[in-house]
Design a protein around this motif. Structure first.
Motif, mmCIF file in Angstrom:
data_model
loop_
_atom_site.group_PDB
_atom_site.id
_atom_site.type_symbol
_atom_site.label_atom_id
_atom_site.label_comp_id
_atom_site.label_asym_id
_atom_site.label_seq_id
_atom_site.Cartn_x
_atom_site.Cartn_y
_atom_site.Cartn_z
ATOM 1 N N PRO A 12 39.825 -25.878 39.409
ATOM 2 C CA PRO A 12 41.247 -25.585 39.477
ATOM 3 C C PRO A 12 41.612 -25.088 40.878
ATOM 4 O O PRO A 12 40.721 -24.729 41.638
ATOM 5 N N SER A 13 42.920 -25.069 41.222
ATOM 6 C CA SER A 13 43.279 -24.666 42.581
ATOM 7 C C SER A 13 42.865 -23.212 42.799
ATOM 8 O O SER A 13 42.926 -22.389 41.897
ATOM 9 N N CYS A 19 39.785 -22.365 43.639
ATOM 10 C CA CYS A 19 38.416 -22.107 43.202
ATOM 11 C C CYS A 19 37.432 -22.148 44.363
ATOM 12 O O CYS A 19 36.250 -21.914 44.184
ATOM 13 N N LYS A 76 36.982 -24.890 46.465
ATOM 14 C CA LYS A 76 36.401 -26.203 46.757
ATOM 15 C C LYS A 76 36.795 -26.709 48.141
ATOM 16 O O LYS A 76 35.950 -27.210 48.878
ATOM 17 N N GLU A 125 41.256 -33.964 48.664
ATOM 18 C CA GLU A 125 42.290 -34.460 47.761
ATOM 19 C C GLU A 125 43.107 -35.596 48.384
ATOM 20 O O GLU A 125 44.320 -35.513 48.477
ATOM 21 N N HIS A 165 41.113 -31.773 42.110
ATOM 22 C CA HIS A 165 41.279 -30.896 40.949
ATOM 23 C C HIS A 165 41.477 -31.754 39.696
ATOM 24 O O HIS A 165 41.697 -31.257 38.610
#
Lengths: 604, 372
Positions: free
Chosen positions: B37-38, B40, B42, B165, B198
Motif C-alpha cells: 500500500p502507499s 510502505c 517500496k 509505478e 501498489h
C-alpha cells in the motif's frame, strides 16, 4: 414579444453575480485605461506653457499653450531644432535607461538565480535565514540601497561634498563615477530586483519536477551537463521573464536615478520626464511618456512571444518531495559568505539610516545627536524649513498618516477587486469576456509607474475636479496595482473546483455567504497577500505619485523633498520610519495569517 | 551477472522509519515487483537501489560491486550504477523533442553520431513511435509519452531497469496493453527488472517474484503463486487477490499433529493438513479464497452450508456472490453469469486443500482441507 424576450435574457444574464462582476469591471477598467491613454496621446500633440514660448522664439511661430503641434515630437526626438537638443534631452536619456536596465537585469538574474539554485538544490546552511532576509531589499523601497550607497560612498571631492561613511572611517575618497551615474544606478537596481529574480526562478526550480534532473543523472550526465542541458532550458522561460520584467521595471524606475544619478548629471527617461514637466515643457514630457508606454508594451509583448507554447511544461505532478540535495563543497565557507553579503544587503541599510539620522554633521560620527528625532524647536541650518524633530514634526506625521490612509484604501480596493475579478474570470473561464477582462486588468502592468503618474496627470488637466485630490491618488494606485492582485486572485480561484461553490448553492447559501464563508477562507493566504502586496507597494511608492502629490501629502514625496534639498538626516530618518512600517506590516500579517510577500519559496 | 543484494538496509527520515532492516536478493534476469500500500517504503527502496536516495544504514551490491555501504562509507552515485529508471510521471524533458530525449543518454556516453541515429531509430521502431520523433512531449498523449520514456530508458541498454509505478497515470485499457508489452520487453532484453506498484494484479501478472512490504517491513518475498496460495500472514493474504479472501473467525482445538477441530459459522468442522503444524487452542481466523466457496443446488452435494443472498455482482465472465450466513458476509466467485434474488436461500460448500489457518497474531499457521 421579441423585445420582452430580449429583456428577459438580459435580466437572466445579470442575475448571475459573475456576469455582473465581469461586465462592471470591464467598464470601469476600460474607462480607467482607455481614456487616460487617449489623454496622453492628445496632450503629446499639444504644446505646454514653456513649449510654446520656446517654439515661438526659435521658429518665429505664434503658438499658444494648448495648441496642436507636431513640434513636441520633432523637437524632442528628431532634431528639429538641433541634433544636440534631441540628443541631450531624448536620445541620451534613452540610451542611459537602456544601458542601466541591461546591466541591472544581468546583475539581478545572476545574483537571484545563483541564490535560488543554492536554496532549492544544495545543502547550503542557514536556508531559512537566507531566504527570509534575502527578500528584504525587495520589500524595502527601491531607493533604500541608493541612499545607503550615498551614505557610504559620498565624499568631499564629489557633488555636494557631503562626507560619507567610507571617507570618515578610512579617509578614502572614491571617484565621482563610483558615487553618481550609471555604475551605482545599475548595481543598486540590480540588487533591488535580485530577490524578485530569486522568487521567480526559485519558484520554478522548486516546482520543477526533480525527476527531470534525476532522469539525466541516471543516464550518466554529470552535474554541469544537467544544469546546462536540463535545468537551464527548463527555467529559461522564467529567466527570460525575469530579465524582461526587471528590464522594464528599471526602465520605469525614478527613485534610484534621482538619488544616485541626477546629482552626477546622469539622466534617464523618467528623471528627464520629470525635469521637462517641472519646467512646464508638458508637451515634450508627454511625448516621453508615450515612448515609455510603448517600450513597456513592447517588452511584455516580447515576453509573450518568446515563451513558446510548443515546449511548454507538461505538468504531471511528480514526487517532487524527494529532492536529493547537491553536496556543496566548502559548504561552511559559502554559507558564511552568503550570510555576510546578506548582512550588507539587508541589515546594514537599516543600521546606516539610523546612524546618519543621528549625525549633527553628516558623516562625522563624533557629533551624534537625537535632535533630528526629538527636537521641540524648529531645526535650522538648512536652506529650507525643516520643522521639529521627526517624531514631533506635524508635517512628517501628516504625510505618514496620509500614506497609511492611502495605502489602506488602495489595499482594500485592489485586494477586493482582485478577489472579485478572480471569481468572475474563473467562473466564466474560456469566455471572450473573461479573457478580455483578465488582459485589461493586467494592462497597467505594461505602463511604467512614472508614465502612469504622468498619464493621470494628463487626465486631471482635463477632469479638473480630480486635480490634486486624494481620490486621484487612490484611482492611480488602485489601477496600477491591480495586475498582481487580479493575477493571484484568478489563479487562486482557478485552483478551486466549481463544485465547492455549487455545493453551497445547493444548500441555498446566498452569494455573499458563499464568498465570505467558503471561497475566501479556503484560499485565505493568497487573497490576504492580494491585500498585503498593494499596501506595501503603495506605502513605499514614489515614482507613481511624484507628479501627482505635493511634497507634504505622502511620506515618500516628503522624503524625496528633503533628499533633493540635502537635509540628509531627515531623509534618512524618514526612510527608517518607512522601512519599519513596511517590515512591521509584512511581519504582522505573516504571523497572523501566514501570508507574506516572499511566500512560496524559502527554507520552510 | 547484475545480481542485486540488499543487506540490512534501513532508511530513516528524522524519527520516521521508511524502510526497516530490509534483506533482499534479486537474481539476474528476474522481474521483481515491490508491492504494498502507499507509504510502505517500496518507492524509497527502489530509489535507494538506484542511488537517488541514500540509505541510513546497510549495504547494497549490484553485480558484485558494492554501490552503497554505510560501514565502509561507500556511496556510488546513480550515474555510475549502470541502471535505467522509469519514472511514474515519465520525467520527459519538455524542451527537447522525442528524438533529443532518447538521444540524450547516448550523447552523454559520447557515442558517435551515426551510431546514435541508428540506435534511436531502432528504439523508435521497437516502441512504434517513429512518427513522433520531432514532436515535443507536450504534444503527445499519456500512452505515447510513456513509450518515449521507455525508449529513453532502454536506449543505452541498461542491465538493470527500475520502474516506479510506470503505468499508474494511464487509463485502464492502455495499462493492460502496456503490461503485456513490458513483460515482452523483459523477455527480449534479458535485463533485470525491478518494478514498484501498489496494484496487486500488476504484480501477480507480471513478476517472477513479488516483494510485499508493509510500513517499511518486508512481509513476504516469493513467486506470485506462492504469495497467493501460501501467504505468510493475514496482511499478505488480504492484500493479494480480488475479491479479497474471506476471513472467518473460529475457535480451534488441536486434535493431533496435523488435525484440529474448528467451530465457525455455527457449525463444527474437522481441519486436516498434510503436514504437522503448531497451533494454540482458542480464537483463530480461517482464510478461504472466494473461488473455494462454490455454490451448488440444495442437496446436490454433501456437506452443504446454507446462507442467504446479500447481493450479487455479475461481471459477465464471472459473478461475485455475497452470502450472508449468521452475522458474517462471505464472498464467493462463480464462473459465468448468475443472479440471485436478494435474501433468497443459497447453498454452498467449502472445497479446497488450501484453506488457511491464521493464529491470533495473524501469522499463517498452515493450510489444508476442512470437512463438516
Amino acid at each position: 414579444m421579441e423585445k420582452n424576450k430580449f429583456f428577459n435574457r438580459v435580466l437572466a444574464y445579470f442575475t448571475k453575480p459573475s456576469n455582473v462582476i465581469v461586465v462592471a469591471f470591464l467598464i470601469i477598467l476600460l474607462a480607467c485605461i482607455v481614456y487616460p491613454l487617449y489623454s496622453v496621446l492628445s496632450l503629446s500633440l499639444t504644446v505646454g506653457q514653456m513649449d510654446s514660448l520656446m517654439y515661438n522664439s526659435l521658429f518665429g511661430l505664434h503658438l499658444k499653450k494648448g495648441s496642436f503641434s507636431l513640434l513636441n515630437i520633432s523637437m524632442l526626438m528628431f532634431g528639429k531644432y538641433s541634433a544636440e537638443y534631441s540628443a541631450s534631452f531624448f536620445w541620451s536619456p534613452l540610451w542611459n535607461s537602456i544601458r542601466m536596465s541591461v546591466y541591472a537585469s544581468a546583475i539581478a538574474v545572476l545574483i537571484g538565480g545563483v541564490v535560488a539554485w543554492l536554496i532549492t538544490r544544495t545543502d547550503i546552511r542557514y536556508k531559512k535565514f537566507i531566504s527570509s532576509v534575502f527578500v528584504f531589499p525587495y520589500i524595502m523601497p527601491s531607493w533604500t540601497l541608493a541612499l545607503v550607497w550615498k551614505n557610504v560612498f559620498a565624499n568631499s571631492q564629489v557633488g555636494t561634498g557631503v562626507t560619507g561613511m567610507l571617507e570618515s572611517l578610512t579617509g578614502i575618497c572614491v571617484p565621482s563615477w563610483f558615487v553618481y551615474g550609471i555604475f551605482p544606478c545599475s548595481i543598486v537596481m540590480g540588487i533591488h530586483y535580485a530577490p524578485f529574480a530569486y522568487i521567480l526562478i526559485g519558484g520554478i526550480l522548486r516546482n520543477m519536477d526533480a525527476n527531470l534532473e534525476e532522469a539525466a543523472t541516471i543516464l550518466k550526465a554529470d552535474r554541469w551537463r544537467i544544469i546546462r542541458k536540463v535545468t537551464l532550458p527548463i527555467v529559461m522561460p522564467a529567466l527570460i521573464s525575469t530579465v524582461l520584467l526587471v528590464f522594464s521595471s528599471t526602465m520605469a524606475s525614478y527613485a534610484v536615478p534621482v538619488f544616485v544619478g541626477s546629482p552626477g548629471n546622469f539622466y534617464v527617461m523618467s528623471t528627464m520626464l520629470r525635469a521637462l514637466y517641472s519646467g512646464s515643457y508638458s508637451g515634450q514630457s508627454y511625448v516621453m511618456t508615450l515612448v515609455l508606454v510603448l517600450i513597456g508594451i513592447g517588452m511584455l509583448t516580447l515576453n509573450q512571444a518568446l515563451i513558446g507554447k510548443r515546449k511548454s511544461f507538461t505538468t504531471v505532478t511528480g514526487k517532487s518531495g524527494q529532492v536529493s540535495y547537491v553536496k556543496l563543497k566548502g559548504n561552511k565557507l559559502v554559507s558564511v559568505i552568503m550570510v555576510v553579503v546578506l548582512f550588507f544587503m539587508a541589515i546594514f541599510p537599516i543600521f546606516s539610516f539610523a546612524l546618519e539620522s543621528l549625525c549633527e554633521v553628516q558623516g562625522d560620527y563624533s557629533t551624534l545627536t537625537l535632535k533630528f528625532w526629538l527636537s521641540k524647536e524648529d531645526i535650522g541650518g538648512f536652506q529650507v524649513a525643516v520643522g521639529k524633530g521627526i517624531l514631533l514634526n506635524s508635517v512628517v506625521w501628516k504625510a505618514m498618516l496620509g500614506s497609511i490612509l492611502l495605502s489602506l484604501v488602495v489595499a482594500l480596493v485592489v485586494g477586493t477587486s482582485g478577489f472579485l475579478i478572480g471569481y468572475g474570470v474563473s467562473k466564466k473561464r474560456g469566455s471572450r469576456m473573461a479573457t478580455l477582462l483578465s488582459n485589461v486588468a493586467f494592462f497597467p502592468y505594461l505602463i511604467p509607474s512614472m508614465a502612469f503618474g504622468s498619464i493621470f496627470l494628463a487626465v486631471s488637466t482635463k477632469l479638473l475636479f480630480l486635480r490634486g485630490t486624494f481620490l486621484l491618488l487612490v484611482i492611480v494606485a488602485s489601477v496600477k496595482y491591480l495586475p498582481f492582485a487580479s493575477r493571484s486572485g484568478t489563479s487562486a480561484m482557478m485552483q478551486l473546483s466549481g463544485e465547492i461553490e455549487e455545493a453551497a448553492i445547493i444548500v441555498g447559501a446566498p452569494w455573499i455567504t458563499r464568498m465570505t464563508k467558503i471561497l475566501f477562507p479556503i484560499q485565505k493566504s493568497s487573497f490576504i497577500s492580494g491585500y498585503l502586496l498593494p499596501f506595501v507597494s503603495c506605502i513605499r511608492e514614489l515614482s507613481l505619485f511624484v507628479l501627482l502629490a505635493s511634497s507634504g501629502t505622502l511620506i515618500t514625496t516628503l522624503l524625496s523633498y528633503f533628499d533633493e534639498r540635502n537635509v540628509v538626516q531627515m531623509s534618512n530618518g524618514i526612510n527608517l520610519l518607512i522601512i519599519m512600517v513596511v517590515l512591521l506590516v509584512n511581519f504582522t500579517t505573516n504571523k497572523l495569517t501566514g501570508a507574506s510577500i516572499d511566500k512560496g519559496i524559502g527554507g520552510n | 551477472m547484475p545480481e542485486i543484494v540488499l543487506k540490512n538496509v534501513t532508511k530513516k527520515w528524522g524519527g520516521f522509519t521508511a524502510v526497516e532492516n530490509l534483506n533482499l536478493e534479486i537474481e539476474d534476469g528476474a522481474f521483481i515487483t515491490l508491492l504494498g500500500p502507499s507509504g510502505c517504503g517500496k518507492t524509497t527502496t527502489l530509489r535507494m537501489i538506484a542511488g537517488l536516495e541514500t540509505p541510513t544504514s546497510g549495504e547494497i551490491t549490484i553485480g558484485g560491486t558494492v554501490v552503497f555501504s554505510s560501514q565502509k562509507g561507500i556511496n556510488i552515485s546513480a550515474a555510475k550504477r549502470d541502471i535505467g529508471f522509469l519514472f511514474q510521471n515519465y520525467a520527459l524533458w519538455p524542451h527537447m523533442t522525442v528524438y533529443q530525449n532518447i538521444a540524450f543518454g547516448l550523447e552523454t556516453l559520447k557515442w558517435k553520431k551515426p551510431d546514435i541515429e541508428k540506435r534511436v531509430a531502432q528504439m523508435l521502431e521497437t516502441l512504434q513511435i517513429t512518427q513522433f520523433a520531432q514532436r515535443y512531449p507536450s504534444e503527445l498523449s499519456g500512452g505515447q509519452q510513456q513509450r518515449v520514456a521507455i525508449a529513453r530508458t532502454l536506449a543505452p541498454s541498461p542491465k538493470v531497469l527500475f520502474m516506479d509505478e510506470p503505468l499508474s497515470n494511464l487509463d485502464a485499457k492502455l495499462r493492460g496493453e502496456m503490461r503485456t508489452e513490458l513483460k515482452r520487453l523483459h523477455a527480449d532484453t534479458g535485463s533485470t527488472f525491478v518494478y514498484v506498484t501498489h496494484d496487486q494484479l500488476e504484480a501477480m501478472t507480471m513478476a517472477t517474484k513479488i516483494c510485499l512490504m508493509k510500513e517499511g517491513v518486508l512481509q513476504q518475498y516469493d513467486p506470485p503463486l506462492t504469495v497467493y496460495n501460501h501467504p505468510s500472514n493475514r496482511f499478505v493474504a488480504d492484500f493479494v487477490g480480488n475479491p479479497t479472501m474471506n476471513f472467518i473467525p473460529a475457535k480451534a482445538v488441536k486434535l493431533s499433529d496435523n488435525t484440529a477441530r474448528l467451530e465457525m459459522l455455527g457449525e463444527k468442522f474437522t481441519f486436516t493438513s498434510e503436514n504437522s503444524f503448531m497451533l494454540k487452542d482458542g480464537d483463530i481466523s480461517v482464510g478461504i479464497r472466494p473461488e473455494h466457496l462454490p455454490i451448488s443446488p440444495k442437496g446436490s452435494v454433501p456437506g452443504q452450508l446454507t446462507g442467504t443472498a446479500y447481493s450479487t455482482l455479475p461481471a459477465g465472465m464471472e459473478t461475485t456472490v455475497k452470502i450472508k450466513i449468521g452475522g458474517t458476509i462471505l464472498s464467493s466467485v462463480m464462473f459465468g453469469s448468475l443472479d440471485y434474488k436478494v435474501d433468497s436461500e443459497i447453498c454452498f460448500t467449502v472445497q479446497s486443500d488450501r484453506i488457511l489457518i491464521f493464529d491470533v497474531d495473524g501469522r499463517c499457521a498452515t493450510s489444508g482441507t476442512v470437512t463438516k
